[in-house]
Design a protein around this motif. Structure first.
Motif, mmCIF file in Angstrom:
data_model
loop_
_atom_site.group_PDB
_atom_site.id
_atom_site.type_symbol
_atom_site.label_atom_id
_atom_site.label_comp_id
_atom_site.label_asym_id
_atom_site.label_seq_id
_atom_site.Cartn_x
_atom_site.Cartn_y
_atom_site.Cartn_z
ATOM 1 N N GLY A 1 62.098 53.964 42.746
ATOM 2 C CA GLY A 1 62.418 52.602 43.135
ATOM 3 C C GLY A 1 62.223 51.677 41.954
ATOM 4 N N THR A 2 63.309 51.049 41.515
ATOM 5 C CA THR A 2 63.287 50.234 40.308
ATOM 6 C C THR A 2 64.066 48.954 40.521
ATOM 7 N N LEU A 3 63.541 47.860 39.941
ATOM 8 C CA LEU A 3 64.185 46.550 40.023
ATOM 9 C C LEU A 3 63.992 45.848 38.689
ATOM 10 N N PRO A 4 65.002 45.159 38.152
ATOM 11 C CA PRO A 4 64.813 44.429 36.899
ATOM 12 C C PRO A 4 63.659 43.429 37.008
ATOM 13 N N ARG B 1 63.835 39.924 38.745
ATOM 14 C CA ARG B 1 64.049 39.828 40.190
ATOM 15 C C ARG B 1 62.715 39.779 40.930
ATOM 16 N N ASP B 2 62.743 39.318 42.170
ATOM 17 C CA ASP B 2 61.552 39.232 43.009
ATOM 18 C C ASP B 2 61.111 40.647 43.388
ATOM 19 N N PRO B 3 59.898 41.071 43.016
ATOM 20 C CA PRO B 3 59.481 42.442 43.314
ATOM 21 C C PRO B 3 59.449 42.763 44.806
ATOM 22 N N ALA B 4 59.389 41.730 45.666
ATOM 23 C CA ALA B 4 59.411 41.971 47.112
ATOM 24 C C ALA B 4 60.717 42.633 47.549
#
Length: 395
Positions: A223-226, A229-232
Motif C-alpha cells: 500500500g503506497t501513496l505519494p 497526499r493525505d495518508p488517510a
C-alpha cells in the motif's frame, strides 16, 4: 565503551580513507534504525561472493554482513552484482540515540580515526550529483500489469508484485552518492556495502526479518501513496488494504514453516508510516523459532511483499512477465550479531558496478483494482528520491 561523536558521514569517509591507507577491506554502514541505534558501522569487512543458502549464520567473527539476491533470473539478462555476498568482522561501532559512539570487539576509536585520516565536514556529500538515469521500459511494465490482471481474473493469482528497472551511471563515487541520498531522503533501513564486485546503496523502508534470540518479526509493506497526499487515503483504499492483508497471510504462512506451533501472531495491522517520497501501509507478524538464521531466511525467502499470492505461482508468472532480472532488488541485506539478525527487503536499493554503471529496481503490488497508469506512477514516486523528487529526468 563510550567514544567521541563524529557524524556517521564523517566517520565513514575517514574509515574509507583508513582502509585505502592500510590496504584493508572498506567499511560497511547501516543507517536509520538498526540494533536500536542511529547507525551501525563495521569498520572493515571483506564482502565476498557466497552460496546464497549460507550468508547470515554462524562465523568466528563478532558480526556477519551480507546480502542475498532475488533468486529468479531472466535468461539473457545476468544481474549486475553477485547472487550473494558475505563477510565477517571482529569489530563494530554503534551510534546511540544519545549521540555517542560505542565500540565493540576490536573496533577503532572513531575520533582517533577521524584525526588520523580526515573525513571532512560531510558537507561535500550535499553537492554530490545524483546518478544519471535513462528512461525505463514503460511499455514492458504496462504489458506485465495487463497480463497480471488477466491472471488474477483467471484465478491463477490473487495479487503479484511487478517491477521495472532503471539503468544509469554514477556521477560521483559510490560512498559520496550514498551519503548524499541518505542526507536528502533518510530511510529506516539504509545501508552501504562495498567490495571488489561493486557497491550497494540501499534506502529501504521495509523490515524483512528482525530477530532477537528465538523471537522474530517481519513487517511487510503493501500500500503506497505519494507523500503530498493525505495518508488517510491509504486506509480508505480497498485496493491497498486488500494488498496488505493478503501479504500478511502469506507472511504468516512463511514464518509458520519454521515457527513453534501456535506462536505466529499479527501484532500490528495496517499501520500508516512515512517513507522517502511516499506513505505506506505496514503490518507486523511475529513468531518464535529455534532454527538458525539461514534456515529462517530460506523458509521465508523471497520476502512475501515482493512476490505475490500464491507465492510459487506468482514467482513463475513474474519470471515470464518481467523482461529483466531483478538482481538484488527484492532480495535482502543486513547483519547478524550472534543470536540476533536484522534484514531489510532490498527495495529502493541502487546496485553499482565498479565501472560506474548503476541499476535500480522499483515496483508495486498488482490486484484486481490496479490500473496500469497508476502502477507506473507508483514506480516513479518510489524512484524519485534518486533525482531529488519532481518529474522524472528523462521526461
Amino acid at each position: 565503551m563510550l567514544l567521541d561523536t563524529p557524524t556517521a558521514a564523517v566517520l565513514l569517509h575517514a574509515l574509507h580513507a583508513r582502509a585505502r591507507a592500510l590496504g584493508v577491506p572498506p567499511p560497511a554502514a547501516f543507517l536509520g534504525d538498526w540494533r536500536g541505534s542511529a547507525a551501525v558501522i563495521v569498520p572493515s569487512v571483506a564482502l565476498r561472493p557466497a552460496p546464497p543458502a549460507r550468508v547470515f549464520s554462524g562465523g568466528a567473527g563478532l558480526v556477519v554482513v551480507g546480502f542475498r539476491s532475488f533468486p529468479d533470473v531472466v535468461a539473457g539478462d545476468p544481474p549486475l552484482l553477485p547472487t550473494a555476498v558475505r563477510g565477517e568482522a571482529t569489530g563494530l561501532l554503534t551510534l546511540g540515540r544519545d549521540g555517542a559512539w560505542r565500540a565493540w570487539g576490536d573496533a577503532p576509536d572513531p575520533a582517533a580515526v577521524v584525526r588520523e585520516y580526515g573525513g571532512g565536514s560531510g558537507d561535500d556529500d550535499e553537492a554530490a550529483p545524483p546518478p544519471r538515469w535513462a528512461a525505463p521500459d514503460r511499455d514492458a511494465h504496462r504489458a506485465a500489469v495487463v497480463d497480471c490482471l488477466e491472471a488474477i481474473r483467471a484465478g491463477e493469482v490473487y495479487q503479484a508484485c511487478l517491477s521495472t528497472r532503471l539503468d544509469g551511471r554514477l556521477r560521483a563515487d559510490a560512498l559520496a552518492t550514498f551519503l548524499s541520498l541518505a542526507r536528502r531522503a533518510p530511510a529506516a533501513r539504509s545501508a552501504y556495502l562495498e567490495g571488489p564486485w561493486g557497491a550497494v546503496l540501499a534506502f529501504s523502508p521495509e523490515e524483512y526479518l528482525v530477530r532477537a534470540g528465538d523471537r522474530v518479526r517481519t513487517s511487510p509493506i503493501k500500500g503506497t501513496l505519494p507523500a503530498h497526499r493525505d495518508p488517510a487515503e491509504l486506509l480508505a483504499s480497498g485496493k491497498d488494504v486488500a494488498e496488505n492483508i493478503m501479504i500478511v497471510d502469506l507472511a504468516r504462512n512463511d514464518l509458520g514453516r519454521v515457527a513453534e506451533v501456535g506462536s505466529v501472531t499479527v501484532t500490528d495491522l495496517l499501520a500508516v508510516r512515512p517513507a522517502p517520497g511516499v506513505h505506506h501501509l505496514v503490518s507486523t507478524v511475529e513468531a518464535r523459532t529455534a532454527v538458525d538464521h539461514d534456515a529462517l531466511v530460506s523458509a521465508t525467502f523471497p520476502p512475501a511483499s515482493v512476490t505475490g499470492t500464491p507465492k510459487e505461482r506468482a514467482r513463475e508468472l513474474i519470471a515470464g512477465w518481467e523482461p529483466r532480472s531483478r538482481g538484488l532488488h527484492c532480495g535482502a541485506y543486513g547483519l547478524a550479531v550472534g543470536p540476533d539478525l536484522e534484514l531489510a527487503v532490498a527495495i529502493r536499493t541502487l546496485e553499482a558496478a565498479p565501472d560506474g554503471r548503476v541499476e535500480l529496481g522499483v515496483g508495486g503490488g498488482i490486484t484486481i483494482d490496479s490500473r496500469p497508469h497508476d502502477e507506473w506512477d507508483e514506480c516513479l514516486h518510489k524512484a524519485a528520491f534518486t533525482w531529488g523528487g519532481g518529474p522524472a529526468p528523462w521526461s
